[in-house]
Design a protein around this motif. Structure first.
Motif, mmCIF file in Angstrom:
data_model
loop_
_atom_site.group_PDB
_atom_site.id
_atom_site.type_symbol
_atom_site.label_atom_id
_atom_site.label_comp_id
_atom_site.label_asym_id
_atom_site.label_seq_id
_atom_site.Cartn_x
_atom_site.Cartn_y
_atom_site.Cartn_z
ATOM 1 N N GLY A 52 42.417 34.432 35.405
ATOM 2 C CA GLY A 52 41.380 35.472 35.159
ATOM 3 C C GLY A 52 40.003 35.076 34.780
ATOM 4 N N PHE A 56 37.903 38.053 34.850
ATOM 5 C CA PHE A 56 37.682 38.585 33.908
ATOM 6 C C PHE A 56 36.716 37.628 32.684
ATOM 7 N N LEU A 60 43.467 34.363 30.707
ATOM 8 C CA LEU A 60 44.604 35.134 30.342
ATOM 9 C C LEU A 60 45.743 34.459 30.644
ATOM 10 N N GLU A 64 49.090 39.181 31.242
ATOM 11 C CA GLU A 64 48.004 39.948 30.618
ATOM 12 C C GLU A 64 47.105 40.201 31.750
ATOM 13 N N TYR A 65 47.035 39.273 32.807
ATOM 14 C CA TYR A 65 46.176 39.664 34.135
ATOM 15 C C TYR A 65 46.768 40.921 34.623
ATOM 16 N N ARG A 68 45.934 43.954 33.065
ATOM 17 C CA ARG A 68 44.466 44.712 33.280
ATOM 18 C C ARG A 68 44.502 45.388 34.362
ATOM 19 N N SER A 71 46.485 48.908 34.336
ATOM 20 C CA SER A 71 45.779 49.934 33.447
ATOM 21 C C SER A 71 44.556 50.381 34.284
ATOM 22 N N GLN A 72 44.057 49.565 35.288
ATOM 23 C CA GLN A 72 43.134 50.001 36.077
ATOM 24 C C GLN A 72 43.659 50.979 37.096
#
Lengths: 419, 120
Positions: A52, A56, A60, A64-65, A68, A71-72
């Motif tokens: 990331g 980002f 990460l 965790e990557y 993200r 959730s997008q």
């Protein structure tokens, strides 16, 4: 028949980024089909850090990557079918999938994005003599067992192949309390990133044996040991060089293969070198309206690049289904020479391409102090110095639309290394 | 004067660094970003790492949750941090960022969850 605008096959990093980008390009009718019970793909088992930084701007871990991007996708309300496997893509972009709730269903897709990822080269493809005892795993299988299922895979391990997952697992198993005796690599160079050799092997004094391979596996019920032999330049085993290692586990990290059964079934052209489909600059395969991105297209070192590529595929698919795409002009073939093994994409349309195109490629061995050159027809259009290039690390070069303005249909774009 | 040839591990670019130590003067070349310069200096003076592992979860949809140190810890404390990680366990649900083990290995750094785990 049910019709969907864009169907994305695979809900890993490539599929998620393609979906998000297609949505942000104005498309709303998007369906992701994922065979696992979670989105995120292999990132969920890649619990190490280092992901990331490009996307980002922070470091990460894999989960965790993935979170993200999940959730997008959720924020945009993109529909995902989990526990669902695609069994066929046929001409006209009919996608057949099945799952426990709906049975077998065929839908008509306006565009398809292939994002199925890759899988590991298994023992059967390596031809190692010996019995077939328990305790031989591909590195990624071991990674899943340890990091998701919480199992212990072994106490004394040998790793064959220096791919990144093998290196990462050498450290992981060491931290878990196992003894990793060595990593043997058939080639005279590592298949993984140098940083992983530093932080996964050197930090823990795990030897990396280049130009070595496992010449025999011992044990009937469970692995009891392996022989490791030196190999010659032609990769043949040198007799009488075998050293025996007592171990209960052998991990294989011997390359990743794009998972293209569906692509082949669909009659789409597959590239002999990458194992993925041939694509044009807009990531469209030889089948109209079918796009490809991520590790199904070619194996990447970095998930950040997968995301970038997939974002483009999603955008291009959205432009295709909306009818915004201009289809005029001819395509040029990208050809390679002088140590460059392949390029992605394999074709570029000078009329249709965006202002600049990132061409990714790999080399066939380590080179120092070379120049990377790009030719259109016989004329050099780009040159950049390369202090060092390695087969384990993907390279890239930018081609500008304006450089291809004078292209004639019979021209090729050649990418090569020169002194 | 001492010279070290290092591979930067701050990102997958893996730049080849040359670090020169002359008394208290440390110079780094070969890096392509400021993170590389920091890494080179740090690595020859007081090397640090991020540790990642897993911890058992009771009542979760999967049996373990992935964790990491919330920041870098001294390299020679990896074993101490792992000891605390091995002692830890949690109950679902778990959220990304939840503290799983505070002040792991006496480093002053917490070990935090890197995955959401729903209750079964």
């Amino acid at each position: 028949m049910n019709k969907r605008s864009i169907v994305i096959i695979g809900g890993g990093p490539a599929g998620l980024a393609a979906a998000v980008s297609a949505y942000d390009s104005g498309e709303r009718d998007i369906l992701i089909i994922e065979r696992d019970d979670h989105l995120g793909g292999i990132l969920n088992q890649c619990i190490h850090n280092g992901f990331g930084l490009h996307t980002f701007k922070e470091e990460l871990t894999g989960p965790e990557y993935a979170a993200r991007f999940i959730s997008q996708a959720e924020e945009r309300g993109i529909e995902c079918k989990l526990d669902t496997i695609v069994t066929d893509i046929s001409a006209g972009r009919y996608v057949t999938y099945m799952n426990g709730e709906e049975g077998i269903v065929t839908i008509e897709a306006g565009a398809v994005v292939l994002a199925m990822g890759c899988r590991e080269r298994p023992r059967g493809a390596l031809g190692i003599p010996g019995f077939r005892p328990a305790g031989v795993y591909t590195a990624g299988t071991a990674q899943r067992l340890v990091n998701i299922e919480g199992k212990c895979v072994g106490k004394r391990c040998v790793i064959l192949g220096s791919g990144d997952i093998g290196l990462i697992m050498a450290r992981r198993l060491t931290l878990e309390g196992a003894k990793v005796l060595c990593v043997a690599e058939l080639m005279p160079y590592s298949g993984g990133l140098q940083r992983n050799i530093t932080q996964c092997l050197d930090d823990f004094d795990i030897p990396l044996l280049l130009s070595h391979t496992v010449s025999r596996i011992y044990g009937k019920e469970r692995v009891t040991g392996v022989d490791i032999s030196e190999v010659a330049e032609d990769r043949s085993i040198i007799p009488d060089t075998a050293v025996h290692y007592d171990c209960d586990t052998l991990l294989l990290s011997c390359g990743l293969l794009p998972e293209n059964e569906l692509t082949r079934q669909a009659g789409i052209d597959i590239n002999r070198v990458t194992g993925g489909p041939d694509v044009r600059d807009d990531l469209e395969t030889s089948e109209e309206g079918v796009f490809a991105c991520g590790n199904v297209l070619h194996v990447h070192d970095l998930v950040d690049y997968v995301s970038q590529e997939a974002m483009r595929a999603g955008k291009m698919a959205a432009e295709y289904v909306s009818g915004r795409r201009k289809t005029d002009g001819f395509e040029l073939k990208l050809v390679t020479d002088g140590g460059v093994r392949y390029t992605v994409p394999q074709y570029v349309s000078p009329a249709q391409m965006e202002d600049s195109l990132t061409v990714r490629f790999r080399v066939d061995k380590e080179y120092r102090n070379k120049k990377l050159c790009v030719y259109l027809g016989g004329r050099q259009i780009r040159q950049q110095p390369k202090n060092i290039v390695k087969p384990g690390e993907m390279e890239q070069v930018i081609i500008l639309k304006k450089d291809l303005e004078t292209a004639k249909p019979e021209d090729t774009v050649k990418i090569c290394l020169e002194d | 004067m001492e010279e070290y040839n290092l591979t930067c591990i701050r990102c997958p670019m893996g730049c080849s660094l040359k670090v020169t130590v002359d008394g208290s003067e440390v110079t780094v070349t070969g890096n392509t970003c400021p993170r590389g310069a920091d890494y080179g200096k740090q690595e020859v003076t007081a090397p640090v790492r991020t540790v990642t592992s897993t911890v058992p979860v009771a009542g979760g949809e999967i049996p373990v949750v992935s964790v990491k140190t919330a920041g870098d810890i001294p390299k020679d404390k990896i074993a101490d941090v792992m000891k605390d990680i091995k002692k830890a366990s949690v109950t679902a649900p778990v959220k990304i960022g939840d503290v799983i083990a505070g002040n792991a290995g006496g480093t002053g750094t917490d070990v935090i969850a890197t995955k959401d785990i729903k209750a079964r």
